[in-house]
Design a protein around this motif. Structure first.
Motif, PDB file in Angstrom:
ATOM      1  N   VAL A   6       0.872  -1.172   0.000  1.00 45.59           N
ATOM      2  CA  VAL A   6       0.000   0.000   0.000  1.00 45.59           C
ATOM      3  C   VAL A   6       0.911   1.225   0.000  1.00 45.59           C
ATOM      4  CG1 VAL A   6      -1.677   1.321   1.362  1.00 45.59           C
ATOM      5  CG2 VAL A   6      -1.908  -1.165   1.154  1.00 45.59           C
ATOM      6  N   LEU A   7       0.610   2.190  -0.854  1.00 43.31           N
ATOM      7  CA  LEU A   7       1.423   3.395  -0.932  1.00 43.31           C
ATOM      8  C   LEU A   7       1.076   4.348   0.206  1.00 43.31           C
ATOM      9  CD1 LEU A   7       3.432   5.314  -2.347  1.00 43.31           C
ATOM     10  CD2 LEU A   7       1.505   6.111  -3.761  1.00 43.31           C
ATOM     11  N   HIS A  15      -4.040   0.295  -3.477  1.00 44.86           N
ATOM     12  CA  HIS A  15      -4.524   1.249  -2.480  1.00 44.86           C
ATOM     13  C   HIS A  15      -3.443   2.260  -2.104  1.00 44.86           C
ATOM     14  CE1 HIS A  15      -7.656  -1.800  -1.980  1.00 44.86           C
ATOM     15  NE2 HIS A  15      -8.352  -0.900  -1.303  1.00 44.86           N
ATOM     16  N   VAL A  16      -3.895   3.441  -1.744  1.00 43.09           N
ATOM     17  CA  VAL A  16      -3.053   4.487  -1.188  1.00 43.09           C
ATOM     18  C   VAL A  16      -3.601   4.837   0.191  1.00 43.09           C
ATOM     19  CG1 VAL A  16      -4.391   6.276  -2.398  1.00 43.09           C
ATOM     20  CG2 VAL A  16      -2.103   6.815  -1.549  1.00 43.09           C
ATOM     21  N   ASP A  17      -2.701   5.010   1.158  1.00 47.92           N
ATOM     22  CA  ASP A  17      -3.091   5.247   2.552  1.00 47.92           C
ATOM     23  C   ASP A  17      -2.808   6.697   2.919  1.00 47.92           C
ATOM     24  OD1 ASP A  17      -3.503   3.975   5.484  1.00 47.92           O
ATOM     25  OD2 ASP A  17      -1.847   5.415   5.550  1.00 47.92           O
ATOM     26  N   PRO A  74      -4.905   4.858  -7.116  1.00 54.50           N
ATOM     27  CA  PRO A  74      -5.425   3.634  -6.507  1.00 54.50           C
ATOM     28  C   PRO A  74      -6.634   3.950  -5.630  1.00 54.50           C
ATOM     29  CG  PRO A  74      -3.040   3.863  -6.192  1.00 54.50           C
ATOM     30  CD  PRO A  74      -3.554   5.189  -6.651  1.00 54.50           C
ATOM     31  N   GLN A  75      -7.257   2.900  -5.104  1.00 55.87           N
ATOM     32  CA  GLN A  75      -8.329   3.082  -4.138  1.00 55.87           C
ATOM     33  C   GLN A  75      -7.751   3.697  -2.857  1.00 55.87           C
ATOM     34  OE1 GLN A  75     -11.032  -0.512  -3.907  1.00 55.87           O
ATOM     35  NE2 GLN A  75      -9.498  -1.315  -5.317  1.00 55.87           N
ATOM     36  N   SER A 131     -16.967   6.886  -1.910  1.00 55.50           N
ATOM     37  CA  SER A 131     -16.707   6.030  -0.751  1.00 55.50           C
ATOM     38  C   SER A 131     -15.206   5.768  -0.668  1.00 55.50           C
ATOM     39  CB  SER A 131     -17.473   4.699  -0.849  1.00 55.50           C
ATOM     40  OG  SER A 131     -16.965   3.909  -1.907  1.00 55.50           O
ATOM     41  N   ALA A 132     -14.774   5.322   0.503  1.00 57.95           N
ATOM     42  CA  ALA A 132     -13.378   4.956   0.742  1.00 57.95           C
ATOM     43  C   ALA A 132     -13.357   4.042   1.959  1.00 57.95           C
ATOM     44  CB  ALA A 132     -12.518   6.199   0.986  1.00 57.95           C
TER      45      ALA A 132
END
Length: 294
Positions: free
Chosen positions: A15-16, A53-55, A74-75, A102-103
């Motif tokens: 995850v980024l 995904h990205v955080d 990304p999501q 949404s997320a």
């Protein structure tokens, strides 16, 4: 890039981390605060390499807004502002900045659970959250939040030196349908820096011995470097879904993807590594105590 499926929620092994996308972040930061063009390039490259995904977080400066303005991304996993009391308003602020419907939403700290969890559950019921969860700091916080209704995501700090998470209680708490993303796989950068950095609460001689052992095991297991061993150790833990690692440049993203694409260490390899490493002071594992180190 390997993608792991947890109850229908698919997330890549890497995850980024996006703190760097919104502010000058980290002691190793050499690029300062990234502009929108640089953020666009990083997110596009991450997506091209299979990062799902990205955080990010409300507390990460302009990170949410810059992610939202990107043409390809990304999501998103994001965290409410610490101490947020109006959860629906906080969620809407994040979704507006991210330009998303949404997320995945997390509480940024476990201390906010009593006043915020019910609100977060309502957000999920309204379809604005893909999953909801909590970012925890230690096993005690994890065991407390593991009982929450609708808990679907946990983020926690863990690394090859941190044996606090290697208990049956932790394994049981994370045995259900919970996505587990691990941050601080390099212990705030100390493991990657090795002997080039001062380790709080640890004499230099012990630091040097630990670094030498990690380098020896990395070579024995044919990893390109110590960082690769640290990532593979974490991804080999049976309850871990992904690791979150930040990046400021395209080269860093590409290197992180290479490291996270290797299989995690097998149980026998993890046991061998832990047998060769000493147990280190608990204060080293808790960055909140580093200011008191001499």
């Amino acid at each position: 890039m390997p993608v792991r499926d947890q109850g229908g929620y698919r997330q890549s092994a890497l995850v980024l981390g996006a703190a760097q996308l919104g502010m000058a972040y980290g002691i190793a930061n050499t690029t300062g605060d990234l502009d929108q063009a640089a953020v666009d390039a990083l997110l596009r490259r991450a997506a091209d390499l299979g990062v799902t995904h990205v955080d990010t977080a409300r507390a990460y400066g302009e990170s949410e807004a810059r992610i939202g303005a990107a043409s390809v991304k990304p999501q998103v996993i994001t965290k409410l502002a610490p101490g947020e009391t109006d959860v629906p308003a906080g969620v809407q602020a994040s979704l507006t900045a991210l330009r998303e419907k949404s997320a995945t939403f997390l509480l940024h700290r476990a201390a906010d659970v009593p006043q915020a969890w019910d609100g977060l559950r309502k957000v999920k019921d309204a379809g604005q959250a893909d999953r909801i969860g909590v970012s925890v700091q230690n096993p005690a916080e994890l065991l407390a939040v593991a009982r929450l209704s609708d808990l679907g995501y946990v983020q926690l700090p863990c690394n090859v030196l941190d044996r606090r998470w290697l208990t049956p209680q932790v394994a049981e708490a994370l045995s259900g349908d919970v996505v587990v993303t691990v941050r601080s796989v390099y212990l705030q950068g100390l493991l990657a820096a090795g002997t080039a950095a001062r380790w709080p609460h640890v004499p230099d001689t012990q630091r040097d011995a630990v670094v030498a052992t990690l380098d020896e095991v990395a070579a024995d297991l044919r990893f390109p470097n110590r960082a690769g061993l640290c990532v593979a150790y974490t991804l080999g833990l049976p309850w871990v879904t992904s690791v979150v690692i930040g990046a400021e440049t395209l080269d860093q993203i590409e290197e992180n993807v290479r490291l996270a694409s290797r299989p995690g260490l097998a149980a026998a390899e993890r046991e061998m590594l832990l047998d060769r490493l000493p147990e280190l002071p608990a204060q080293l594992l808790d960055p909140s105590t580093w200011g008191s180190a001499r």
